[in-house]
Design an enzyme around this catalytic site. Structure first.
Site, PDB file in Angstrom:
ATOM      1  N   GLU A 248      27.740 -34.506 -29.778  1.00 12.67           N
ATOM      2  CA  GLU A 248      28.978 -34.126 -29.756  1.00 12.67           C
ATOM      3  C   GLU A 248      29.186 -34.625 -28.239  1.00 12.67           C
ATOM      4  O   GLU A 248      28.954 -33.909 -27.297  1.00 12.67           O
ATOM      5  CB  GLU A 248      29.723 -32.869 -29.873  1.00 12.67           C
ATOM      6  CG  GLU A 248      29.360 -32.272 -31.178  1.00 12.67           C
ATOM      7  CD  GLU A 248      30.265 -33.132 -32.400  1.00 12.67           C
ATOM      8  OE1 GLU A 248      31.046 -33.953 -31.817  1.00 12.67           O
ATOM      9  OE2 GLU A 248      30.007 -32.931 -33.587  1.00 12.67           O
ATOM     10  N   CYS A 282      36.980 -32.328 -24.730  1.00 14.92           N
ATOM     11  CA  CYS A 282      36.432 -33.548 -25.192  1.00 14.92           C
ATOM     12  C   CYS A 282      37.443 -34.278 -25.986  1.00 14.92           C
ATOM     13  O   CYS A 282      37.508 -35.474 -25.495  1.00 14.92           O
ATOM     14  CB  CYS A 282      35.142 -33.176 -25.944  1.00 14.92           C
ATOM     15  SG  CYS A 282      35.431 -32.132 -27.279  1.00 14.92           S
TER      16      CYS A 282
HETATM   17  P1  NAD Z   1      26.480 -33.211 -19.112  1.00 15.12           P
HETATM   18  O1  NAD Z   1      26.082 -34.215 -20.252  1.00 15.12           O
HETATM   19  O2  NAD Z   1      26.252 -33.450 -17.662  1.00 15.12           O
HETATM   20  O3  NAD Z   1      25.513 -31.734 -19.408  1.00 15.12           O
HETATM   21  C1  NAD Z   1      25.702 -30.897 -20.501  1.00 15.12           C
HETATM   22  C2  NAD Z   1      24.446 -30.218 -20.930  1.00 15.12           C
HETATM   23  O4  NAD Z   1      23.321 -31.310 -20.913  1.00 15.12           O
HETATM   24  C3  NAD Z   1      24.049 -29.442 -19.845  1.00 15.12           C
HETATM   25  O5  NAD Z   1      23.631 -27.953 -20.404  1.00 15.12           O
HETATM   26  C4  NAD Z   1      23.071 -30.011 -18.979  1.00 15.12           C
HETATM   27  O6  NAD Z   1      22.053 -29.068 -18.284  1.00 15.12           O
HETATM   28  C5  NAD Z   1      22.236 -30.812 -19.952  1.00 15.12           C
HETATM   29  N1  NAD Z   1      21.324 -31.916 -19.687  1.00 15.12           N
HETATM   30  C6  NAD Z   1      21.837 -32.668 -18.726  1.00 15.12           C
HETATM   31  N2  NAD Z   1      20.930 -33.880 -18.647  1.00 15.12           N
HETATM   32  C7  NAD Z   1      20.100 -33.380 -19.588  1.00 15.12           C
HETATM   33  C8  NAD Z   1      19.016 -34.175 -20.278  1.00 15.12           C
HETATM   34  N3  NAD Z   1      18.699 -35.433 -19.833  1.00 15.12           N
HETATM   35  N4  NAD Z   1      18.374 -33.850 -21.334  1.00 15.12           N
HETATM   36  C9  NAD Z   1      18.957 -32.642 -21.854  1.00 15.12           C
HETATM   37  N5  NAD Z   1      19.662 -31.796 -21.216  1.00 15.12           N
HETATM   38  C10 NAD Z   1      20.388 -32.266 -20.396  1.00 15.12           C
HETATM   39  O7  NAD Z   1      27.997 -32.874 -19.314  1.00 15.12           O
HETATM   40  P2  NAD Z   1      29.131 -32.563 -18.216  1.00 15.12           P
HETATM   41  O8  NAD Z   1      29.237 -34.264 -18.137  1.00 15.12           O
HETATM   42  O9  NAD Z   1      28.903 -31.724 -17.406  1.00 15.12           O
HETATM   43  O10 NAD Z   1      30.227 -32.280 -19.532  1.00 15.12           O
HETATM   44  C11 NAD Z   1      31.639 -33.144 -19.869  1.00 15.12           C
HETATM   45  C12 NAD Z   1      31.441 -33.906 -21.057  1.00 15.12           C
HETATM   46  O11 NAD Z   1      30.975 -33.246 -22.157  1.00 15.12           O
HETATM   47  C13 NAD Z   1      32.665 -34.853 -21.130  1.00 15.12           C
HETATM   48  O12 NAD Z   1      32.118 -36.035 -21.342  1.00 15.12           O
HETATM   49  C14 NAD Z   1      32.983 -34.227 -22.375  1.00 15.12           C
HETATM   50  O13 NAD Z   1      34.062 -35.053 -23.210  1.00 15.12           O
HETATM   51  C15 NAD Z   1      31.853 -33.990 -23.229  1.00 15.12           C
HETATM   52  N6  NAD Z   1      32.111 -32.621 -24.156  1.00 15.12           N
HETATM   53  C16 NAD Z   1      32.220 -33.347 -25.604  1.00 15.12           C
HETATM   54  C17 NAD Z   1      32.552 -32.291 -26.446  1.00 15.12           C
HETATM   55  C18 NAD Z   1      32.402 -32.602 -28.030  1.00 15.12           C
HETATM   56  O14 NAD Z   1      32.497 -31.762 -28.802  1.00 15.12           O
HETATM   57  N7  NAD Z   1      32.398 -34.020 -28.258  1.00 15.12           N
HETATM   58  C19 NAD Z   1      32.732 -31.072 -26.322  1.00 15.12           C
HETATM   59  C20 NAD Z   1      32.824 -30.660 -24.624  1.00 15.12           C
HETATM   60  C21 NAD Z   1      32.592 -31.578 -23.921  1.00 15.12           C
END
Ligand code: NAD
Length: 475
Positions: A248, A282
């Protein structure tokens, strides 16, 4: 009455039904002060191994329980959440920044998962049953699910994954965002002794822990919510073990207002479509297309609602919107706002923010920008909305679709035929009419294009936590 930040006790990791601390600690910042308010344990790789081992052990019995028995556990889980809503709400408010009422609302909303998946059926589908034979399609649990969540709705995102994951018969290891691990860790503690040991485990940690979880041979599916770049990295690192993935990811949702709509009628809804949770949604409305001759009327109507918003710390009476959750995200919003100004945008509304520290960004509405400007092309994920204009509907639809994202989109009109006609042409996993967004346990939600893989919610979301087993009998 809120709990003073220094009175919050640090929740521990949950591994095999017990609390564990760790040598390494993670500082969690209160975004309304910019100061750390708590330290929680960060799981080591050895602790990840221990959790994976316990999860596989627990899977052997959990997966064999009848669905209805697992659902009884889930209903008890729901009761535990309900009984602790005040504390969990406080933790979400403190770690995420949103107003206390909204934080409790997030906990309440998460209970829809329990209601829906706690009562759902997952019977085999019989696709043939005659004198020559019988073919059944069954939905078996996959194994151990690694759930990785994000910081905008930390508790809701956790429940979105763990409830259907467990109901389907998997065991779950959840890794919350390092920015917001507190409420999820506390949930793990509250559920010790409620769920059988090893069925649900909570490991806090940074991105490295996420990477190790995705690569781990003892984990069979990853359910991830977060950014597009991380989603891509996860898909690549899930490949060597061919893990199932549900991703997601981010969005840059367009909303198209048709000629017949009335700014005074929909202005408030348009505002909240973009600015709920301080824009950190999101599938928030992130690009608004309105007929060119009505741009000022829409700007004024949306600004009227914006003027009612009170931005401030979540525990302060009367506050209706919080800060941006973290410093990196604030920088991103500031950069995109500056790009809009540099590109000649006109600020039609700028709200007030508290003085002093904290990750504050004023509620901001701009017009006079278009595609090619970073504010329009990138996802701000914060409290800023560009209003764009169009003169030709076909062109507006083409511009709305001209993005790698495909999470949500909306059409605003009182003409139902026109709504469907436009909805069918928008490239998005969800198209809403006269609303934006609606995400709930009963309706599938997911992105097309680079906004994701698979869906959460509904029976489809539940089946995403299963493997198909065909039983094909010759008579
Ligand atoms: P991010 O991708 O940086 O981090 C999210 C999670 O992933 C954290 O727990 C982080 O520790 C982990 N993570 C980071 N790198 C990783 C890797 N290589 N392997 C495994 N895990 C890893 O997210 P962010 O940028 O802080 O969050 C914002 C984004 O999330 C926005 O783009 C938003 O639109 C999206 N989002 C999507 C939804 C949806 O349901 N589609 C919901 C909420 C937020």
């Amino acid at each position: 009455m809120t709990i003073a930040p220094d009175k919050i006790t640090s929740p521990q990791l949950t591994i095999d039904g017990k609390s564990q601390s760790s040598d390494e600690l993670l500082s969690v910042i209160d975004p309304s002060t910019g100061e750390a308010f708590i330290e929680v344990p960060a799981a080591s790789l050895e602790q990840l191994d221990a959790a994976v081992e316990a999860a596989n052990r627990a899977f052997a019995t959990w997966s064999k329980k009848p669905l209805t028995e697992r659902q009884e556990f889930i209903k008890t889980l729901g009761q535990v959440v309900r009984d602790n809503i005040d504390e969990l709400g406080e933790l979400v408010m403190r770690e995420q920044g949103k107003p206390l009422g909204n934080a409790k609302g997030e906990i309440m909303a998460s209970l829809r998962q329990v209601e829906v998946f706690g009562n759902i059926t997952l019977d085999p589908e019989i696709i043939k049953d005659d004198e020559t034979g019988r073919v059944e399609v069954r939905h078996d649990p996959i194994g151990v699910v690694g759930a990785i969540t994000v910081w905008n709705y930390p508790f809701l995102a956790a429940m979105f994954k763990l409830v259907p994951g467990l109901v389907a018969g998997n065991t779950v290891i959840i890794k919350p965002s390092p920015y917001t691990p507190v409420s999820t860790l506390r949930l793990g503690e509250l559920l010790q002794g409620v769920l059988p040991d090893g069925v649900l485990q909570v490991l806090a940690g940074g991105d490295e822990l996420g990477r190790a979880l995705v690569a781990h041979e003892g984990i069979h599916k990853i359910s991830f919510t977060g950014s597009v770049p991380t989603g891509k990295a996860i898909m690549a690192s899930a490949a060597p073990t061919l893990k199932r993935v549900t991703l997601e990811l981010g969005g840059n949702d367009a909303g198209i207002v048709l000629e017949d709509a009335d700014p005074d009628v929909i202005g408030a809804d348009l505002f909240w479509a973009a600015f709920s949770n301080s824009g950190q949604v999101c599938a928030a409305l992130k690009r608004l297309y309105v007929p060119a001759d009505k741009v000022d009327a829409y700007a004024a109507a949306i600004a009227r609602e914006a003027a009612k918003v009170v931005v401030g710390p979540g525990d302060q009476e009367g506050v209706t919107a919080g800060p941006v959750q973290n410093a990196a995200q604030l920088k991103q919003v500031q950069r995109l706002a500056q790009a809009a100004i540099d590109g000649g945008a006109e600020v039609v509304f700028e709200g007030e923010v508290p003085e002093g520290p904290g990750y504050w960004f004023p509620t901001t509405i701009v017009k006079g920008v278009s595609e090619g400007n970073a504010l329009v092309d990138e996802e701000p994920f914060g409290p800023i909305l560009p209003i764009l204009t169009y003169t030709d509907l076909d062109e507006a639809i083409a511009r709305a679709n001209d993005t790698v994202y495909g999470l949500g989109a909306s059409v605003w009109t009182s003409d139902p035929d026109a709504a469907i006609e436009v909805a069918e042409r928008l490239e998005a996993g969800s198209v809403w009419v006269n609303q934006h967004p609606v995400v709930t346990a009963t309706i599938p939600f997911g992105g097309v294009k680079q906004s994701g893989v698979g869906v959460e919610g509904s029976i489809l979301g539940l089946k995403a936590y299963t493997n198909v087993r065909v039983v094909n009998i010759k008579r």
